[in-house]
Design an enzyme around this catalytic site. Sequence first.
Site, PDB file in Angstrom:
ATOM      1  N   ARG A 106       4.438  57.817 111.278  1.00 59.13           N
ATOM      2  CA  ARG A 106       5.670  58.417 110.738  1.00 59.13           C
ATOM      3  C   ARG A 106       5.243  59.677 109.995  1.00 59.13           C
ATOM      4  NH1 ARG A 106      10.651  55.720 107.573  1.00 59.13           N
ATOM      5  NH2 ARG A 106      11.051  55.234 109.756  1.00 59.13           N
ATOM      6  N   HIS A 133      13.461  59.774 116.534  1.00 62.06           N
ATOM      7  CA  HIS A 133      13.233  58.404 116.039  1.00 62.06           C
ATOM      8  C   HIS A 133      13.453  57.434 117.213  1.00 62.06           C
ATOM      9  CE1 HIS A 133      12.559  55.283 113.292  1.00 62.06           C
ATOM     10  NE2 HIS A 133      13.617  55.352 112.502  1.00 62.06           N
ATOM     11  N   GLN A 136      13.999  53.525 116.862  1.00 69.32           N
ATOM     12  CA  GLN A 136      15.301  53.126 116.298  1.00 69.32           C
ATOM     13  C   GLN A 136      16.380  53.131 117.378  1.00 69.32           C
ATOM     14  OE1 GLN A 136      16.061  52.323 112.830  1.00 69.32           O
ATOM     15  NE2 GLN A 136      17.738  51.450 114.012  1.00 69.32           N
ATOM     16  N   ASP A 222      24.315  58.382 109.971  1.00 69.16           N
ATOM     17  CA  ASP A 222      23.031  58.348 109.263  1.00 69.16           C
ATOM     18  C   ASP A 222      23.222  59.135 107.969  1.00 69.16           C
ATOM     19  OD1 ASP A 222      20.315  58.136 108.666  1.00 69.16           O
ATOM     20  OD2 ASP A 222      19.649  59.521 110.239  1.00 69.16           O
ATOM     21  N   CYS A 262      21.147  53.333 111.025  1.00 71.94           N
ATOM     22  CA  CYS A 262      19.726  52.932 111.083  1.00 71.94           C
ATOM     23  C   CYS A 262      19.210  52.425 109.745  1.00 71.94           C
ATOM     24  CB  CYS A 262      18.878  54.086 111.600  1.00 71.94           C
ATOM     25  SG  CYS A 262      18.847  55.529 110.503  1.00 71.94           S
ATOM     26  N   ARG A 290      14.648  46.068 115.475  1.00 71.74           N
ATOM     27  CA  ARG A 290      13.493  46.980 115.496  1.00 71.74           C
ATOM     28  C   ARG A 290      12.236  46.192 115.850  1.00 71.74           C
ATOM     29  NH1 ARG A 290      13.271  51.633 112.438  1.00 71.74           N
ATOM     30  NH2 ARG A 290      11.188  51.830 113.331  1.00 71.74           N
TER      31      ARG A 290
HETATM   32  N1  NVA Z   1      17.377  60.540 109.526  1.00 73.47           N
HETATM   33  C1  NVA Z   1      16.749  59.681 108.543  1.00 73.47           C
HETATM   34  C2  NVA Z   1      16.413  58.355 109.147  1.00 73.47           C
HETATM   35  C3  NVA Z   1      15.744  57.383 108.226  1.00 73.47           C
HETATM   36  C4  NVA Z   1      15.331  56.117 108.918  1.00 73.47           C
HETATM   37  C5  NVA Z   1      15.511  60.363 107.996  1.00 73.47           C
HETATM   38  O1  NVA Z   1      14.795  60.992 108.788  1.00 73.47           O
HETATM   39  O2  NVA Z   1      15.256  60.286 106.797  1.00 73.47           O
HETATM   40  N1   CP Z   2      15.566  52.848 109.987  1.00 74.70           N
HETATM   41  C1   CP Z   2      14.334  53.074 109.507  1.00 74.70           C
HETATM   42  O1   CP Z   2      13.472  53.654 110.170  1.00 74.70           O
HETATM   43  O2   CP Z   2      14.106  52.543 108.284  1.00 74.70           O
HETATM   44  P1   CP Z   2      12.844  52.784 107.325  1.00 74.70           P
HETATM   45  O3   CP Z   2      12.903  54.221 106.885  1.00 74.70           O
HETATM   46  O4   CP Z   2      13.036  51.824 106.209  1.00 74.70           O
HETATM   47  O5   CP Z   2      11.586  52.519 108.113  1.00 74.70           O
END
Ligand code: NVA
Ligand code: CP
Length: 309
Positions: A106, A133, A136, A222, A262, A290
């Site tokens: 990540r 992502h 997800q 989101d 998500c 997930r």
């Molecule tokens: N769009 C959000 C998703 C978090 C799981 C982010 O990138 O922070």
């Molecule tokens: N939806 C998601 O990726 O959650 P986290 O940021 O908690 O991993």
Amino acid sequence: MSTSIRHYLQFSDFSADEYAYLLKRAAILKRKFKAYEKYHPLSDRTLAMIFEKASTRTRVSFEAGMYQLGGSVVHLTTGDSQLGRSEPIEDTARVISRMVDIVMIRTFEQARIETFAKHSRVSVINGLTNEYHPCQILADIFTFIEHRGSIEGKTVTWIGDGNNMANTWAQAAALLGFELRVSSPRGYEVDAALAAVDGGRRWKDFDDPMKACEGADLVTTDVWTSMGYEAENEKRRQAFANWCVDARMMGVAKPEALFMHCLPAHRGEEVTPEVIDGPQSVVWDEAENRMHVQKALMEYLLIGKQDGD
Ligand code: NVA
Ligand code: CP
């Protein structure tokens, strides 16, 4: 470095046939998990997880999933590894991929995970970047199918930021043949350079979020401010004020429409409490799933397609 290694860096890295397999396989692995059936095809395999941004679901789902498959996990963050002291990502990839069998990352720019993958001896999975992502969306589609059957030909409405989630939904629509509608404030639309697949643009833009929700089978949203964009928080709160998924929006979708997010969610910003905590919301299944889809993904990348249930 090898060109034959399969990576999962964006949704379009896999074919529709591969998704058909993974979605079926995830259901089998979920059934085994629910039945407490021991299944350890990945014993002696190690997953390294590298987090350069915060996480709850991604960490727990990959970590628990890998242990359930008989493997083990190494967890690194920027702060507790040499990445935080500027060790090049290329060197990090070369070293880690000599010691583990698969890597989940990540991070911020997609270019960073692509550089890692280029120098990795093992498969790399995108656990979220600024641009995509994919794990997800795989879970979201699996969740839709569980509740409503095939997603092909259905209408999915994305409300809000044209972010990593929206780009990935757009790629999924092109590959799996559903209609995607996107309603974002001006200046926050999906970027075609990221969301198109082979130059094909499968989504439709809507200025009016209510219009985008009309007759939808799934309404999803989101946060207004994704990780890495915190400095824009105040500006975004103003720009997104009319893009809060509420009962009015769900009211014009199909009566059987689902709501997904998500997570993490901000109740009162991108969604009202009555929608996210209401009867059309499947966000907890979505979060759990997930783990099931990622188990299918890791199994596939490490040992290929499996027969049997
Ligand atoms: N769009 C959000 C998703 C978090 C799981 C982010 O990138 O922070
Ligand atoms: N939806 C998601 O990726 O959650 P986290 O940021 O908690 O991993």
